[in-house]
Write a protein that holds these residues in place. Sequence first.
Motif, short mmCIF file in Angstrom:
data_model
loop_
_atom_site.label_atom_id
_atom_site.label_comp_id
_atom_site.label_asym_id
_atom_site.label_seq_id
_atom_site.Cartn_x
_atom_site.Cartn_y
_atom_site.Cartn_z
N LEU A 368 37.08 -6.39 -19.78
CA LEU A 368 37.08 -5.77 -21.11
C LEU A 368 36.23 -4.50 -21.16
CD1 LEU A 368 36.83 -8.92 -23.42
CD2 LEU A 368 38.76 -7.37 -23.20
N THR A 369 35.19 -4.44 -20.34
CA THR A 369 34.32 -3.25 -20.39
C THR A 369 34.99 -2.02 -19.78
OG1 THR A 369 33.29 -3.81 -18.26
CG2 THR A 369 32.23 -4.65 -20.26
N LEU A 370 35.94 -2.23 -18.85
CA LEU A 370 36.57 -1.08 -18.18
C LEU A 370 37.35 -0.18 -19.14
CD1 LEU A 370 37.89 -2.28 -14.70
CD2 LEU A 370 36.33 -0.41 -15.19
N PRO A 371 38.34 -0.68 -19.90
CA PRO A 371 39.08 0.22 -20.78
C PRO A 371 38.22 0.86 -21.86
CG PRO A 371 39.69 -2.07 -21.19
CD PRO A 371 38.86 -2.05 -19.95
N ILE A 372 37.21 0.09 -22.35
CA ILE A 372 36.32 0.66 -23.38
C ILE A 372 35.53 1.83 -22.81
CG2 ILE A 372 34.37 0.16 -24.89
CD1 ILE A 372 35.40 -2.72 -25.07
N SER A 373 35.04 1.68 -21.59
CA SER A 373 34.29 2.77 -20.94
C SER A 373 35.18 3.99 -20.74
CB SER A 373 33.74 2.31 -19.59
OG SER A 373 32.87 1.22 -19.74
N ILE A 374 36.43 3.76 -20.33
CA ILE A 374 37.36 4.87 -20.09
C ILE A 374 37.68 5.60 -21.39
CG2 ILE A 374 39.72 5.43 -19.38
CD1 ILE A 374 39.48 3.15 -17.32
N ILE A 375 37.89 4.85 -22.48
CA ILE A 375 38.21 5.46 -23.78
C ILE A 375 37.07 6.37 -24.23
CG2 ILE A 375 38.50 4.96 -26.24
CD1 ILE A 375 40.03 2.40 -25.35
N PHE A 376 35.83 5.86 -24.17
CA PHE A 376 34.70 6.67 -24.61
C PHE A 376 34.45 7.86 -23.68
CE2 PHE A 376 32.74 2.79 -26.91
CZ PHE A 376 33.49 3.10 -28.05
N ALA A 377 34.70 7.70 -22.38
CA ALA A 377 34.55 8.82 -21.45
C ALA A 377 35.53 9.93 -21.78
CB ALA A 377 34.74 8.34 -20.01
N LEU A 378 36.77 9.56 -22.11
CA LEU A 378 37.78 10.55 -22.49
C LEU A 378 37.40 11.26 -23.78
CD1 LEU A 378 41.07 8.59 -21.67
CD2 LEU A 378 40.22 10.61 -20.49
N ASP A 379 36.81 10.54 -24.72
CA ASP A 379 36.41 11.15 -25.99
C ASP A 379 35.28 12.17 -25.78
OD1 ASP A 379 38.29 9.73 -27.38
OD2 ASP A 379 36.94 8.09 -27.89
N ILE A 380 34.29 11.79 -24.96
CA ILE A 380 33.19 12.72 -24.68
C ILE A 380 33.73 13.95 -23.95
CG2 ILE A 380 31.02 13.04 -23.44
CD1 ILE A 380 30.48 10.06 -23.85
N MET A 381 34.68 13.70 -23.04
CA MET A 381 35.30 14.79 -22.29
C MET A 381 35.99 15.77 -23.25
SD MET A 381 38.12 14.28 -19.28
CE MET A 381 39.47 13.89 -20.41
N ARG A 382 36.67 15.22 -24.25
CA ARG A 382 37.36 16.09 -25.22
C ARG A 382 36.35 16.87 -26.05
NH1 ARG A 382 39.39 16.30 -30.45
NH2 ARG A 382 41.46 17.24 -30.63
N LEU A 383 35.27 16.21 -26.49
CA LEU A 383 34.24 16.89 -27.26
C LEU A 383 33.62 18.05 -26.48
CD1 LEU A 383 32.43 13.88 -28.94
CD2 LEU A 383 33.77 15.65 -30.10
N GLN A 384 33.51 17.88 -25.17
CA GLN A 384 32.93 18.92 -24.32
C GLN A 384 33.92 20.05 -24.06
OE1 GLN A 384 31.65 17.55 -20.51
NE2 GLN A 384 30.56 19.43 -20.00
N GLY A 385 35.21 19.82 -24.33
CA GLY A 385 36.21 20.84 -24.08
C GLY A 385 36.86 20.73 -22.72
N VAL A 386 36.64 19.62 -22.01
CA VAL A 386 37.25 19.40 -20.71
C VAL A 386 38.61 18.73 -20.92
CG1 VAL A 386 37.04 18.27 -18.46
CG2 VAL A 386 35.01 19.17 -19.60
N ASN A 387 39.68 19.33 -20.39
CA ASN A 387 41.00 18.72 -20.60
C ASN A 387 41.28 17.65 -19.56
OD1 ASN A 387 41.72 20.14 -18.27
ND2 ASN A 387 42.82 21.72 -19.37
N ALA A 388 42.27 16.84 -19.85
CA ALA A 388 42.66 15.77 -18.94
C ALA A 388 43.54 16.36 -17.84
CB ALA A 388 43.41 14.68 -19.69
N ASN A 389 43.07 16.31 -16.61
CA ASN A 389 43.82 16.83 -15.47
C ASN A 389 43.53 15.97 -14.26
OD1 ASN A 389 41.34 18.02 -14.16
ND2 ASN A 389 41.40 19.28 -16.01
N ILE A 390 44.08 16.34 -13.12
CA ILE A 390 43.94 15.49 -11.94
C ILE A 390 42.49 15.35 -11.49
CG2 ILE A 390 46.27 15.92 -11.07
CD1 ILE A 390 45.10 17.96 -9.15
N MET A 391 41.64 16.32 -11.81
CA MET A 391 40.24 16.23 -11.40
C MET A 391 39.43 15.40 -12.39
SD MET A 391 40.22 17.71 -8.54
CE MET A 391 38.49 17.84 -8.15
N SER A 392 39.59 15.65 -13.69
CA SER A 392 38.81 14.89 -14.67
C SER A 392 39.21 13.41 -14.68
CB SER A 392 38.98 15.50 -16.06
OG SER A 392 40.33 15.54 -16.44
#
Length: 886
Positions: A368-392
Amino acid sequence: MINKIINWSINNRFIFLFLLSIFVVIGIIYGFKTSVDAIPDLSDVQVIIQANYPGQSPSVVEDVVTYPLTTTMLSVPGAEVVRGVSFFGVSYVYIIFKDGTDLYWARSRVLEYLSQVGNKIPKDVTITLGPDATGVGWIYEYALVDKTNNLDIAKLTTLQNWFLKFELQKVLGVSEVATIGGMNKQYQVIVNPDKLRAYKINLTQVQSALQNGNADGGGSVISAGEAEFVVRSNGFIRNINDVENIPITISSNGTPVLIKDIAFVRLGPEARRGLAELNGMGESVGGIIVMRFGKNAMETINNIKNKLNDLKSSLPKGVDIITTYDRSKLIKRAIDSLKDKLLEEIVLVSIICMIFLFHFRSSLVIILTLPISIIFALDIMRLQGVNANIMSLGGIAIAIGAMIDAAVVMVENIHKHIEHTSITNENRWKVIYDACSEISKPLFLSLLIITISFVPIFALEGQEGKLFDPLVFTKTYSMAISALLSITLVPILCGLLIRGKIISEHDNPINKFLYLIYTPIINNCLKFPKTIIFFTLLCVLSIFYPLGKLGTEFMPTLNEGDILYMPSAFPSISIEATRNILQKTDKLIMTVPEVETVFGKSGRAQTATDPAPLSMFETIIQLKDPKLWRKNMTVDKIIEELDSRVKLPGLSNSWVMPIKTRIDMLSTGIKTPIGIKVFGPNFKVIQKVGKDIESVLSKLPETSTVYAERANSGKYVNIDIDRQKAARYGLNISDINLVVQNAIGGKNIGESIEGRERYPIQLRYPRNTRYSINQLQWLPIVTNLGSTISLGQVSKISIVSGPDTIRSENAILNSYVYITPSTSDLEGYVTKATKEIKNKVKFPQGYSYIWSGQFEYIQRAKHTLFFVIPITIIIISFFLFLCFNN
């Protein structure tokens, strides 16, 4: 502090779970809005200046436009490199800024410094800034096709320029829509020099008449009958008849002399510096859609497709829009691949946890902790302006193992406590707290050490930093969030889910089997500790041998799904020759079964992001779905087959990936993996040095292709004006230049306004008076006194060689040598090539060269890492020392 957080979470577990559920839902909704692209934007912060000086030679453009612009831009704050390129009739200046500079701040400073250039360049020069986009901005291309053959290429160009372009520019996320190829309609006033002589009219009078006879006027308003009427006069040119009836002067008998009396007016194509071709079927017209800086590529492309679907009903019958390049296919393929890998990792990790913990509910805590961690990591990434790509997303993928470490250790320790303590409803949460608080500090120290180990990556700059920063950020975020959840969510879930019989790890059959394998090995190692340490040190030291043999490249070639064919032809090639070559190469490419569409371009599109001479070809090749390929075919095999089929004299083939090549071209100017820039004050000498380097490097077995620009191989018709002879006829230099510009070259002196459409009006002499040197000698000039002389009487006309394209960097002239090595060891190739150049190429005083392209990124990354890695090791050792002392 950590223990207090654990205690608060346990005591307020229902409040925490409620708040976490809300944040998870918001995070999922927010995560869907994350920008998506295939690769990180590796391009530099760059501002492009485009200066149009129609009809002027590259040498004139360099002297009076590019040089003043580049020298002025050198003083712009934050500018690191100022690169200038002078072509026929146009100048491009690229100002590359320091990393971290805000693009719009840079654009405003460039505009500020442009105000200082006004008095240094001719008034006829038109200066514009390039789009607020980067090297990865070319996200979509299309071509227009008329299946009924009712519309010629000029009408398709009109459709593109005055309808599609404006409609697509309104799409959210689009910065520019640039036209490729086609023919622009033009009013051509072909002046008869004999009639000019007969009426004693010179070109200045004709030009003034055309300009004065093309204007609307306004007479304010008048009031009548309690109504107000706006007064206007209609005088814009709207058709050929309007042009023909413009008066020039009055003859001696009082009869007006009109344009039709001294010239033939017709509609024709405007002079072109680029053309396009589709599938080897002939000339075409299309468009390049450039995305605005920082926008969501996937969302922008979807908006474009929706808009194009809406516009199809407005197109003439039979006209279709053919997609020739679509970045979304690469984005979907890259993201889907990573999503699949992430899902596979999560499933695999879950299965391993269940096997080794031998308790489903306990493994559920970790799962259960895995998807929650991934969701929050993606949100922080978006707030920082980093887009979702093969590296991120790759950062999240490689962090999954570390993300569950804290949770696994927590669960295992709770299992140990439960084994020794009889757990009841009364002591359940105390046992959970004791087990978690016991190991919380070591867990956080391990996370800190792992985070510090990534410091060298954060130290990277330029393209190498832009490439790896998204991976490091997302990996760090994922680990940090999972660590935070391990002291908040994990204790709560353990208390709620870990129930029933807990099997000791010694009773687990999997563990028993593994014990049998590694226990003897550990015991033997502990018996001979010095020997083991000695052999370990030998293994560490042994890495220096393979390290010296390893090749170095900036990054492996990313299969983008499409291929860019970029051959180079010799300078001074005519547009007719490029059209024939382009059609032949496209036909040959279409013979490969895996090819879906071929959209070729020669010269430049109507955008500042495409500084290409006529001799440069760019053919975008869309491949079919891999399911439709022949058996065992790969992209490399397709490129090999294409290279063997496309063999034309005078062309040097180059098969590259579109996105990466455009980034490199805008950042360094080099279109191949590596290249050499030759600097010096004289173009003839630069060309000789470049050809010598080409000759030397072509003999190296590691060289696949090498091509030195023929910087001074352009063809010029020189008209050297004799000032004394001109003065005898009352002519100055500007009078003769006017004849050369207008009569020979043809100059746009105005434009017609036809509704929303605008078309240029050109003035020139007939072709039979200017098609050869001999004819130019006899080109008539009507003097201000009314007499007629020939151009040869006041000038000497000759054919000479000169620069076709003039390049400069920081105001120093240079030329490029493009190199494609057959080896992936770029650093080794450069070392060997440098040795050969030093031994066999002579550089005159004042001339030098530097390596450019991907080699720059490799060198910069190595220097940074060699400095930062030892410091990082010292810091980690210090933390470990503190840990063990405590």
